[in-house]
Design an enzyme around this catalytic site. Structure first.
Site, PDB file in Angstrom:
ATOM      1  N   HIS A 152       0.858  -1.182   0.000  1.00 23.12           N
ATOM      2  CA  HIS A 152       0.000   0.000   0.000  1.00 23.12           C
ATOM      3  C   HIS A 152       0.897   1.235   0.000  1.00 23.12           C
ATOM      4  CE1 HIS A 152      -3.687   2.332   0.732  1.00 23.12           C
ATOM      5  NE2 HIS A 152      -2.907   3.107   1.475  1.00 23.12           N
ATOM      6  N   CYS A 153       0.858   1.993  -1.091  1.00 24.52           N
ATOM      7  CA  CYS A 153       1.738   3.151  -1.259  1.00 24.52           C
ATOM      8  C   CYS A 153       1.065   4.382  -0.657  1.00 24.52           C
ATOM      9  CB  CYS A 153       2.049   3.377  -2.733  1.00 24.52           C
ATOM     10  SG  CYS A 153       3.171   4.750  -3.036  1.00 24.52           S
ATOM     11  N   LYS A 154       1.717   4.975   0.334  1.00 25.79           N
ATOM     12  CA  LYS A 154       1.162   6.169   0.958  1.00 25.79           C
ATOM     13  C   LYS A 154       1.349   7.410   0.096  1.00 25.79           C
ATOM     14  CE  LYS A 154       5.396   6.851   3.645  1.00 25.79           C
ATOM     15  NZ  LYS A 154       5.958   7.005   5.014  1.00 25.79           N
ATOM     16  N   ASN A 157      -1.521   6.985  -2.251  1.00 22.06           N
ATOM     17  CA  ASN A 157      -2.751   6.863  -1.480  1.00 22.06           C
ATOM     18  C   ASN A 157      -3.631   5.730  -2.008  1.00 22.06           C
ATOM     19  OD1 ASN A 157      -4.412   7.600   0.664  1.00 22.06           O
ATOM     20  ND2 ASN A 157      -5.627   9.005  -0.577  1.00 22.06           N
ATOM     21  N   THR A 158      -3.002   4.686  -2.509  1.00 29.62           N
ATOM     22  CA  THR A 158      -3.725   3.519  -3.006  1.00 29.62           C
ATOM     23  C   THR A 158      -2.798   2.314  -2.965  1.00 29.62           C
ATOM     24  OG1 THR A 158      -5.056   2.626  -4.829  1.00 29.62           O
ATOM     25  CG2 THR A 158      -3.071   3.866  -5.414  1.00 29.62           C
TER      26      THR A 158
END
Length: 399
Positions: A152-154, A157-158
């Site tokens: 999950h890539c911050k 944001n997805t």
């Protein structure tokens, strides 16, 4: 030490949580779903700041042969990164069964790790209520099952999965190339402004200004005057920011190249590290529980050195027979050592170092003669010398 702090990830929950105990939240469609992440906002602000100062301040200061080259190169890289970044954020990485069934307008049970650490059993998600593939994971942040889940890539944001991983990787490579070119450009402007500022004053608007203390920003559309110290301050801030971005992007790209080489995903790498840490902790627990010496072995052990066990009263109270036996053996061993040192190998009764006296041998001879008479044909067995040097016959023992 807590030996069960880290536990292996299992595909099924230990207990089924009823829906009344679950919180409900709408699943996220993509990176544009509300609420936006803090890292996502920071990333877009940094992108806008670097693009503004590069195209509005530093590229117009370059000499005319490099002026158009810098605009074309940096412009292409920034545009490629913009579209790949937007595409990676926009694509829905959910599994095909989730996209076909789930209505994103209706809420789903929220994945709470404190109540339900595992939600997938036999490739069935209990929260999404669909059959999923073997490499699918339910993301707690997006609240949906992601196909070929990586992480999950911050910053986006997805989730990054099979449907948007190559878009994410393209955005990463383009960002690294763009920041590297921008770092080179800003460093050149900073050094030349200190060494020879006349090289940076090739624009016609700057030629009309007297001296090198006044500079123009955002040439040629909206020139704004500033001092030499102001230009150096902006350039230094941009240089430090680009350096930080360059290090972070290099680290991230090297990590994903390492994952390519290993043939695993980010999620699988994290699981392997947790399992390795759990095995190390279990091994430490086993070693800490293993006793060095049991009390039973300590009681049965015999030691002739009084310094190792100075208090013999404990042995007498626990096992008096063992204590007397050990005391006798120790005294016999000490007397035998003294006789060896003095070379006193006598076989008479005055020799006290022998383990078996001659009288005992004669008694043994008499008892055996009663048991085995001479007419029976059984000869009396020979007797070995107590010191092991020769074999003694009955005639010799009587001498």
């Amino acid at each position: 030490m807590n030996c069960t702090k880290w536990r292996f990830r299992r595909p099924a929950p230990e207990t089924v949580i009823s829906k009344d105990e679950l919180a409900f939240r709408r699943p996220r469609v993509n990176g544009w779903s509300c609420p936006p992440g803090a890292s996502q906002l920071v990333g877009w602000l940094v992108y806008g700041f670097l693009a503004t100062i590069s195209f509005g301040i530093h590229i117009p200061l370059l000499p005319r042969p490099w002026y158009h080259v810098a605009y074309a190169t940096l412009g292409t890289v920034f545009i490629v990164h913009f579209f790949t970044h937007v595409a990676a954020v926009t694509v829905d990485p959910a599994d095909a069964s989730v996209r076909a069934k789930v209505n994103y307008s209706s809420p789903l049970p929220l994945f709470d790790r404190s109540k339900q650490p595992h939600v997938i059993k036999d490739q069935h998600c209990f929260l999404c209520d669909v059959q999923v593939g073997p490499r699918v994971k339910h993301c707690s942040s997006c609240n949906k099952c992601v196909e070929d889940f990586d992480h999950h890539c911050k910053w986006l944001n997805t989730c990054v999965g099979g449907r948007n991983y190559w878009l994410f990787f393209s955005a990463l490579v383009s960002a690294l190339v763009g920041v590297l070119l921008l770092f080179t450009l800003i460093l050149f402007v900073f050094v030349q402004h200190i060494r020879d500022p006349h090289i940076l004053r090739t624009a016609p608007q700057l030629g009309a200004l007297p001296g090198n203390s006044t500079w123009l920003l955002f040439l040629p559309l909206a020139p704004i005057e500033t001092s030499s110290a102001g230009l150096l301050t902006i350039t230094f801030i941009a240089l430090m920011l680009s350096t930080i971005c360059l290090m972070l992007l290099c680290h991230l790209l090297c990590f994903h190249l390492f994952l390519f080489y290993k043939g695993i995903s980010t999620f699988e790498y994290v699981k392997l590290k947790k399992q390795e840490k759990s095995r190390k902790q279990e091994l430490e627990c086993r070693n800490s529980k293993r006793p060095s010496k049991t009390p039973q072995n300590q009681e049965n052990s015999i030691d002739c050195e009084p310094t190792k066990y100075p208090s013999s009263s404990n042995l007498v109270s626990k096992n008096p027979l063992t204590f007397r036996l050990s005391e006798t053996l120790c005294s016999e061993m000490e007397s035998f050592k003294k006789s060896v040192d003095n070379d006193k190998f006598r076989y008479g009764t005055e020799n006290k170092t022998r383990g078996i006296s001659m009288s005992v041998i004669q008694n043994w001879k008499a008892s055996n003669e009663e048991d085995y008479p001479s007419g029976s044909g059984n000869s009396l067995p020979e007797t070995q010398d107590p010191l092991g040097s020769s074999i003694m016959s009955p005639n010799r023992s009587s001498q």
